[in-house]
Motif scaffolding. Structure first.
Motif, PDB file in Angstrom:
ATOM      1  N   ARG A 195       0.848  -1.186   0.000  1.00  0.00           N
ATOM      2  CA  ARG A 195       0.000   0.000   0.000  1.00  0.00           C
ATOM      3  C   ARG A 195       0.888   1.242   0.000  1.00  0.00           C
ATOM      4  N   VAL A 196       0.288   2.371  -0.294  1.00  0.00           N
ATOM      5  CA  VAL A 196       1.058   3.606  -0.461  1.00  0.00           C
ATOM      6  C   VAL A 196       0.536   4.675   0.497  1.00  0.00           C
ATOM      7  N   ALA A 197       1.467   5.309   1.205  1.00  0.00           N
ATOM      8  CA  ALA A 197       1.102   6.443   2.068  1.00  0.00           C
ATOM      9  C   ALA A 197       1.858   7.681   1.599  1.00  0.00           C
ATOM     10  N   PHE A 198       1.131   8.778   1.392  1.00  0.00           N
ATOM     11  CA  PHE A 198       1.786  10.034   1.006  1.00  0.00           C
ATOM     12  C   PHE A 198       2.296  10.752   2.246  1.00  0.00           C
ATOM     13  N   LEU A 199       3.475  11.340   2.125  1.00  0.00           N
ATOM     14  CA  LEU A 199       4.076  12.078   3.239  1.00  0.00           C
ATOM     15  C   LEU A 199       4.491  13.461   2.761  1.00  0.00           C
ATOM     16  N   GLY A 200       4.211  14.457   3.547  1.00  0.00           N
ATOM     17  CA  GLY A 200       4.614  15.820   3.182  1.00  0.00           C
ATOM     18  C   GLY A 200       3.407  16.578   2.673  1.00  0.00           C
ATOM     19  N   SER A 236       7.215  10.403  -0.522  1.00  0.00           N
ATOM     20  CA  SER A 236       7.456  11.608   0.281  1.00  0.00           C
ATOM     21  C   SER A 236       8.114  12.735  -0.505  1.00  0.00           C
ATOM     22  N   THR A 237       8.151  13.883   0.097  1.00  0.00           N
ATOM     23  CA  THR A 237       8.879  15.040  -0.425  1.00  0.00           C
ATOM     24  C   THR A 237      10.307  15.017   0.122  1.00  0.00           C
ATOM     25  N   GLY A 238      11.095  15.996  -0.294  1.00  0.00           N
ATOM     26  CA  GLY A 238      12.422  16.160   0.310  1.00  0.00           C
ATOM     27  C   GLY A 238      13.554  15.624  -0.533  1.00  0.00           C
ATOM     28  N   SER A 239      13.290  15.363  -1.834  1.00  0.00           N
ATOM     29  CA  SER A 239      14.331  14.775  -2.676  1.00  0.00           C
ATOM     30  C   SER A 239      15.497  15.721  -2.930  1.00  0.00           C
ATOM     31  N   VAL A 259      10.259  16.042   4.667  1.00  0.00           N
ATOM     32  CA  VAL A 259      10.155  14.748   5.339  1.00  0.00           C
ATOM     33  C   VAL A 259      11.451  13.944   5.290  1.00  0.00           C
ATOM     34  N   LEU A 260      12.066  13.855   4.105  1.00  0.00           N
ATOM     35  CA  LEU A 260      13.194  12.939   3.971  1.00  0.00           C
ATOM     36  C   LEU A 260      14.374  13.347   4.872  1.00  0.00           C
ATOM     37  N   SER A 261      14.689  14.657   4.915  1.00  0.00           N
ATOM     38  CA  SER A 261      15.767  15.118   5.793  1.00  0.00           C
ATOM     39  C   SER A 261      15.441  14.821   7.236  1.00  0.00           C
ATOM     40  N   ARG A 262      14.176  15.042   7.596  1.00  0.00           N
ATOM     41  CA  ARG A 262      13.805  14.807   8.987  1.00  0.00           C
ATOM     42  C   ARG A 262      13.918  13.320   9.318  1.00  0.00           C
ATOM     43  N   MET A 263      13.537  12.448   8.384  1.00  0.00           N
ATOM     44  CA  MET A 263      13.735  11.007   8.606  1.00  0.00           C
ATOM     45  C   MET A 263      15.215  10.691   8.820  1.00  0.00           C
ATOM     46  N   ALA A 264      16.066  11.263   7.967  1.00  0.00           N
ATOM     47  CA  ALA A 264      17.501  10.968   8.050  1.00  0.00           C
ATOM     48  C   ALA A 264      18.069  11.435   9.389  1.00  0.00           C
ATOM     49  N   ASN A 265      17.443  12.466   9.970  1.00  0.00           N
ATOM     50  CA  ASN A 265      17.891  12.984  11.270  1.00  0.00           C
ATOM     51  C   ASN A 265      17.115  12.372  12.429  1.00  0.00           C
ATOM     52  N   VAL A 325      21.789  17.058  -0.325  1.00  0.00           N
ATOM     53  CA  VAL A 325      21.279  15.741  -0.713  1.00  0.00           C
ATOM     54  C   VAL A 325      22.227  14.641  -0.246  1.00  0.00           C
ATOM     55  N   TYR A 326      23.514  14.848  -0.430  1.00  0.00           N
ATOM     56  CA  TYR A 326      24.464  13.806  -0.011  1.00  0.00           C
ATOM     57  C   TYR A 326      24.459  13.642   1.509  1.00  0.00           C
ATOM     58  N   ARG A 327      24.183  14.735   2.228  1.00  0.00           N
ATOM     59  CA  ARG A 327      24.095  14.627   3.686  1.00  0.00           C
ATOM     60  C   ARG A 327      22.909  13.719   4.053  1.00  0.00           C
ATOM     61  N   VAL A 328      21.801  13.871   3.338  1.00  0.00           N
ATOM     62  CA  VAL A 328      20.635  13.024   3.593  1.00  0.00           C
ATOM     63  C   VAL A 328      20.947  11.570   3.229  1.00  0.00           C
ATOM     64  N   ILE A 329      21.577  11.365   2.069  1.00  0.00           N
ATOM     65  CA  ILE A 329      21.922   9.992   1.651  1.00  0.00           C
ATOM     66  C   ILE A 329      22.828   9.340   2.687  1.00  0.00           C
ATOM     67  N   ASP A 330      23.824  10.090   3.162  1.00  0.00           N
ATOM     68  CA  ASP A 330      24.741   9.549   4.171  1.00  0.00           C
ATOM     69  C   ASP A 330      24.014   9.206   5.457  1.00  0.00           C
ATOM     70  N   GLY A 331      23.132  10.110   5.881  1.00  0.00           N
ATOM     71  CA  GLY A 331      22.385   9.876   7.116  1.00  0.00           C
ATOM     72  C   GLY A 331      21.552   8.608   7.011  1.00  0.00           C
ATOM     73  N   LEU A 332      20.864   8.443   5.882  1.00  0.00           N
ATOM     74  CA  LEU A 332      20.023   7.265   5.688  1.00  0.00           C
ATOM     75  C   LEU A 332      20.870   5.995   5.615  1.00  0.00           C
ATOM     76  N   THR A 333      22.005   6.074   4.909  1.00  0.00           N
ATOM     77  CA  THR A 333      22.898   4.922   4.795  1.00  0.00           C
ATOM     78  C   THR A 333      23.369   4.489   6.176  1.00  0.00           C
ATOM     79  N   LYS A 334      23.718   5.492   6.982  1.00  0.00           N
ATOM     80  CA  LYS A 334      24.214   5.220   8.326  1.00  0.00           C
ATOM     81  C   LYS A 334      23.160   4.517   9.184  1.00  0.00           C
ATOM     82  N   LEU A 335      21.892   4.850   8.935  1.00  0.00           N
ATOM     83  CA  LEU A 335      20.810   4.196   9.675  1.00  0.00           C
ATOM     84  C   LEU A 335      20.569   2.773   9.178  1.00  0.00           C
TER      85      LEU A 335
END
Lengths: 558, 558
Positions: free
Chosen positions: A258-263, A304-307, A314-320, A347-357
């Motif tokens: 299923r799909v949930a919209f965020l943002g 979600s938004t935040g690409s 949303v995406l940055s907040r998830m990464a943090n 963007v790379y900061r977000v990618i790194d944060g998500l990778t780290k998680l």
């Protein structure tokens, strides 16, 4: 290096005047004014997003100066599609006059109206579609379907007694578009037969060789990634990219998710798109993200938004880990979007944060999860050849894009003197099949900054840059008005300069001595005394700290 | 999201301790400390360049905290190559103790010495070459040739009683290097046979699939562009990229053009490279740029700095017509360099400026004029397979790069528990063929800011960011110490907030009223009164201007 401004002559009767107010020499705030016989037609009215040298600015508007005293002459504003850089400044235009009519396709107007609602403006609108003709005074309009990264985009053919203009808006020529709605080359052919005197054409990808791949090529990649994802899937993209979202929905449905919209903007835009029939959602597929947490993790896709790494999205907040949904080991994050220049570090900061998680991050650099929305060089050549325009004015792009586009036009046989390299405020007159530059208006940047519009100047931004790079040092001294004797101070407060204000203890006696000297020489004027303070501390800071903070001296009489 | 710090146990005898101080989770300030039996060996000592969220900062150093009280224990610093991110912090280390010995290749030490000279430090150095062995206490060193985007780079095998470590420095595996100096896979094979207990390996391009193309592939492109250039040619690249410059020199010579170096670092580095025999310049080819203006325009190539859009470098100044050499119609500019993330807007601004002046700008996006200096995934696999290391610690890269590198190691059969994902300050102990994390030091960023080192804190940078985004409002009020009555003010000064301080006239009576109320309630303390001012104006500014500038209230007694 803007061109030197010079005034155009008074507009002759029987001549069409074309003046781009935005979008030339920049990617954004697209807006062009057409004038014939005292009446104005406007095509697009967008915003530009600030760069790092414009700190704190929220939005940049086209400079409305040339039209602000002529609002009653405007017959209408044609909006080619619903992207911010084409509709974002409409509220600021309508604030000046609320009843200027807006023309655009169903989706374009719906998105514009949603935006205007936030400004508490209810506009006059006319919904138009491809094939439709409208007459606004001397301006005859014909709308032509074009394909872009948002549905329902239109080009507009403008017929006037002085000649014809085709304005593409943003477009590309996907030959297998997801919704089957092609850029209408048959109409382009017909308009070419009729004769296009002036062609205003999207330059964004004119320096990209070849052809933009079809949006359809992303589907299988999304499908494969989602098929293999062991746990949750989070896809980030532009909240206006209905077709991209459609492909995510299709892939999710295919794999029982299923799909949930965020943002906020994603929820708003997709609700509009679904209501108007641009987005097809299987019954029961959508789910509120709060309820989605009760599903098994391999049964959900968050859209979600935040690409672009926007810090509050949303995406940055998830990464943090600053969002209810906390990505973790085994989750898959797909950035199905371009990387707009200037956003790389974010963007790379977000990618790194998500990778780290522990998330597996799929993005443009490691999979085909994005294609551009703009025609590349190969596609533009098709347009020039099928249209055979007499004159070309490349719009929408930095100077190098406009230049590349002009060269493409010339490659197809359009003479160099008939391809016009303009900038914002370049005044082009069209008469007897010949378009030429007749003036250059002196236009500026209009900054939206908090609640103010056009109040913040480039000088303020320079102050902000100095403050941001160097901080400031303020020095306050209270002196006796009669004798110039120091009653209190110097008090020194610095921010962003040194860890500890104690570093300034050394200079206080020097400032006091300089003021006493000045007072002995008979200086009493507080401003003159403040300049003594400025020189003394400025020199000291430069030598001692090798910095050039803003110096704010203040001598107060008591 | 840094790991939680915890202290490592006291180092046991017979154990080798490895602690990276920089370069993990970032691209820059590479530095690793090796400890055995009370003695320290350091590999590399570089700087990191600040990002946009670190405004005004000149350089970022590794945090020397863990070694600053142990300077006498350092047996030497091995410098793998001459790039800033490997040698740039050496002056700051030697400021603490001047006689720490430096080991490196001829070019590496020459570049380091030139840098130290600016700091007026003459170091103790030992020039080493591939194949050479050195013994520093218990650390046995063997140097191995590696290929990178600067000549004379070295990897180092470190043999200790606790085991062996191979540290690659930065490298790639160009199989047709311009100088014939390959990354020495034969030695890697031999070291693999002997046994590498721990492999410290460059991760910069670990997430790039395939193989980095050979530097040699750029030559024909440069040759072709220069052959066809009708007038002047300006090439911008990194001032340390000797082989890139060599290819420009060769192409210039082939087409009868002379070469002038532009930019302080370009002139300095190429003088060093030529003196030491790394750059081969045909007799009479070089010419001073001031004399070059007397040559016909198709007889000159300018080789300049500024390929990253740095505002003060030659290329930006040319694009702004702020340099003696003014590019124009028919000139060709080649950006033979990468585009480092974060620099995009600056670089595109330069490209646009040059295009506008009429120059033909050739860059990475439209021609193969750059290849990376780092091994891509395919090359790293070769290394893992030929070395067969027991343990792997990926270094040099953001987290996603380290992660990608660890996955490559695992793909070749190295167990996941033997690939260590660390960050700066991660303490790794090696004993009996097993490397494991035993602690996490709490390390920070050390900012060089003007003449200060480590004085500016993250709080200061936060202040700068607020100032830079929002500006500040200072309010000064002079009150009678006894009665709290206002003698002078409120005086309001703002910078970066509003075009005109007159906007604040409205709030002055509110501040005065709030202060009078407070005085009536018996508040006399200037700090408490200043907080009354802060609240009053802060609330007003937020509501009225929808901004959150820094508020600097000051209540002075007189």
């Amino acid at each position: 290096m803007p061109m030197n401004p010079y005034d155009p002559p008074a507009l002759e009767s029987g001549t069409l005047r074309v003046t781009p107010l935005g979008g030339l020499g920049e990617v954004g705030r697209n807006m062009t004014v057409f004038e014939f016989d005292g009446k104005l037609l406007i095509v697009d009215c967008g915003v530009l997003f600030p760069e790092e040298h414009q700190p704190g600015v929220d939005l940049i508007l086209p400079d409305f100066e040339p039209i602000k005293d002529r609002l009653d002459d405007i017959v209408g504003v044609v909006l080619t599609h619903g992207h911010e850089d084409h509709i974002g400044a409409v509220p600021y235009l309508l604030r000046m006059k609320r009843d200027i009519p807006l023309l655009g396709s169903g989706l374009t107007l719906a998105l514009t109206e949603a935006k205007l609602k936030e400004h508490r403006i209810k506009p006059y609108t006319l919904t138009v579609a491809e094939g439709q003709h409208e007459q606004l005074g001397d301006f005859g309009l014909e709308f032509v379907a074009v394909n872009h990264s948002i549905p329902d985009a239109l080009a507009v053919m403008i017929r006037t007694p002085a000649g014809t203009v085709l304005a593409t808006g943003d477009f590309k020529m996907d030959q297998l578009p997801l919704d089957g709605r092609l850029t209408d080359l048959r109409s382009f052919a017909r308009l070419g037969e009729e004769g296009v005197d002036l062609f205003l054409v999207d330059s964004t990808n004119a320096d990209v060789p070849g052809f933009t791949p079809t949006e359809r090529s992303i589907g299988p990649v999304l499908d494969q990634v989602i098929a293999k994802a062991p746990r949750r899937v989070i896809v980030a993209s532009f909240s206006s990219h209905v077709h991209r979202v459609q492909q995510v929905i299709d892939a999710a449905a295919a794999h029982g998710r299923r799909v949930a919209f965020l943002g906020r903007s994603m929820v708003r835009n997709m609700t509009i798109a679904e209501d108007l029939g641009y987005l097809t959602v299987p019954e029961g597929l959508l789910i509120d993200y709060k309820k989605a947490r009760d599903l098994p993790e391999d049964r959900i896709v968050y859209m979600s938004t935040g690409s672009q790494g926007e810090p509050m999205a949303v995406l940055s907040r998830m990464a943090n880990l600053d969002h209810e949904i906390e990505p973790g080991e085994g989750d898959t994050v797909i950035l199905a979007s371009s990387l707009i220049p200037g956003n790389e570090n974010a963007v790379y900061r977000v990618i790194d944060g998500l990778t780290k998680l522990g998330a597996n991050v799929v993005h443009k650099a490691n999979a085909r999860v994005h294609v551009s929305g703009h025609a590349a060089a190969g596609e533009l050549l098709y347009c020039y050849n099928i249209l055979g325009p007499k004159n070309v004015l490349p719009i929408h792009g930095e100077f190098r894009h406009l230049m590349a586009n002009a060269k493409l036009a010339q490659d197809t046989g359009i003479p160099a003197e008939r391809t016009i390299l303009g900038e914002n405020g370049t005044v082009v007159d069209l008469k007897d099949g010949i378009a030429q530059v007749v003036g250059q208006l002196d236009l500026g940047f209009v900054y939206v900054d908090g609640s103010t519009v056009g109040e913040i100047t480039d000088a303020d931004l320079k102050d902000r840059r100095i403050l941001g790079e160097e901080g400031f040092v303020s020095v306050i001294v209270v002196v006796d008005a009669a004798t110039g004797r120091i009653i209190n101070g110097p008090d020194i407060h610095a921010r962003g300069v040194a860890e500890d204000d104690a570093v300034f203890e050394d200079v206080k006696p020097k400032i006091a001595a300089a003021l006493t000297d000045a007072a002995h020489s008979g200086v009493r004027d507080p401003y003159a005394l403040s300049q003594v303070v400025r020189r003394t501390i400025g020199r000291w800071v430069n030598q001692k700290l090798r910095r050039r903070p803003m110096i704010v001296p203040l001598v107060i009489e008591a």
